[in-house]
Design an enzyme around this catalytic site. Structure first.
Site, short mmCIF file in Angstrom:
data_model
loop_
_atom_site.label_atom_id
_atom_site.label_comp_id
_atom_site.label_asym_id
_atom_site.label_seq_id
_atom_site.Cartn_x
_atom_site.Cartn_y
_atom_site.Cartn_z
N LYS A 6 1.17 4.26 -2.89
CA LYS A 6 0.87 5.67 -2.63
C LYS A 6 2.09 6.55 -2.88
O LYS A 6 1.97 7.72 -3.28
CB LYS A 6 0.34 5.84 -1.22
CG LYS A 6 -1.02 5.16 -0.98
CD LYS A 6 -2.11 5.73 -1.89
CE LYS A 6 -3.48 5.21 -1.54
NZ LYS A 6 -4.55 5.81 -2.38
N TYR A 9 0.85 -1.20 0.00
CA TYR A 9 0.00 0.00 0.00
C TYR A 9 0.88 1.25 0.00
O TYR A 9 0.65 2.19 -0.77
CB TYR A 9 -0.90 -0.03 1.24
CG TYR A 9 -1.80 1.17 1.40
CD1 TYR A 9 -3.00 1.26 0.69
CD2 TYR A 9 -1.48 2.21 2.27
CE1 TYR A 9 -3.83 2.36 0.85
CE2 TYR A 9 -2.30 3.30 2.44
CZ TYR A 9 -3.48 3.37 1.72
OH TYR A 9 -4.30 4.46 1.88
#
Ligand SMILES: NC(=O)c1ccc[n+]([C@@H]2O[C@H](COP(=O)([O-])OP(=O)(O)OC[C@H]3O[C@@H](n4cnc5c(N)ncnc54)[C@H](OP(=O)(O)O)[C@@H]3O)[C@@H](O)[C@H]2O)c1
Length: 261
Positions: A171, A167
């Site tokens: 990002k 994740y």
């Protein structure tokens, strides 16, 4: 300064819950017409009905951001219903909390396909249309220019968060994607910025705050509290407005100071 978005058309991906639902409401309340995109169309329809009841022009479109043909179809439908898109809130995202050694290829693809590949191709599809409009309007008044792309990254894009490696990687890439778009599309009057929210209570993490690990995490947050989606309202509207033309390529932490420590 009272910022209004009257006459602007906004597309919000991931509008079926959490931050996206709030973003759509706030943009609508500020005067924009809003297209709501996600896979759970029943939830989008319920939101569109509620928005219309309060006088906002809203339209729900099915969109799976992991499928390019679904992105194209959703954007075409949104534009047919509401007009050319002025503002994209590129918000759809998923998470997978695991230790590094536990990630499977399927976990990796799920996160990257949604958070990175999906966000890139949504922005590309909207950006292409904004560029075409700007080219067609060259020399005319400025109203067809002023595209705004707001990528929803995360604190995890600024510093890796525990057990969120993939994740965090996705990002961090959104941060660089934002800068690339700002640089290449700025001359067309398109401003691309990223919001990096800290921990905000939504479906993506709600259960976590009840666990011992979640309670422990709360204690290291600067004000020992999780944010609420409304904490991003003012920032969102500012970035969506056709003013603030010099704010382009900004990566804005909205995390109550979490990434500052
Ligand atoms: N909450 C936080 O603390 C926090 C912090 C930093 C960043 N963020 C980011 O904020 C964004 C919104 O997250 P949230 O907290 O609001 O979580 P959420 O409530 O789980 O919302 C995620 C949204 O993404 C949509 N989505 C997921 N996969 C999709 C796909 N393949 N195609 C289209 N839409 C898809 C979901 O809609 P459907 O399932 O209906 O498709 C849902 O509307 C994400 O990018 C997340 O990474 C959240």
């Amino acid at each position: 300064m009272d910022i209004r978005l009257d006459g602007r058309v906004a597309l919000v991906t991931g509008a079926s819950s959490g931050l996206g639902e709030r973003f759509a409401r706030v943009l609508g309340e500020s005067g924009a017409r809003v297209a709501l995109a996600a896979r759970r169309v029943d939830r989008l329809e319920a939101l569109a009905t509620a928005l219309r009841a309060s006088g906002v022009m809203a339209h729900a479109v099915a969109m799976d951001v992991t499928r390019l043909e679904s992105i194209e179809a959703g954007i075409e439908e949104a534009q047919a219903a509401l007009g050319p898109i002025d503002v994209l809130v590129n918000n759809s995202g998923v998470s997978a909390a695991k230790r590094l050694g536990e990630y499977t290829e399927a976990d990796y693809d799920h996160v990257m396909d949604t958070n990175l590949k999906g966000a890139f191709f949504v922005a590309q599809a909207v950006g292409r249309r904004m560029v075409a409009r700007a080219r067609a309007a060259a020399g005319a008044d400025d109203s067809a220019r002023g595209g705004r792309i707001i990528n929803i990254a995360s604190t995890a894009g600024l510093r890796p968060l525990a057990q969120l490696a993939v994740y965090s990687m996705s990002k961090a890439a959104i941060v660089q994607m934002t800068r690339s778009m700002a640089h290449e599309w700025g001359r067309f009057g398109i401003n691309t910025n990223a919001i990096c929210p800290g921990y905000i209570e939504t479906d993506i993490n709600r259960e976590h705050w009840e666990t011992p690990a979640g309670q422990k995490l709360l204690q290291i947050l600067p004000r020992r509290r999780v944010g609420q989606p409304a904490d991003l309202d003012a920032l969102l509207v500012m970035l969506a407005a056709n003013s603030g033309q010099f704010v382009n390529g900004a990566i804005i932490a909205a995390d109550d100071g979490l990434s500052a420590g």
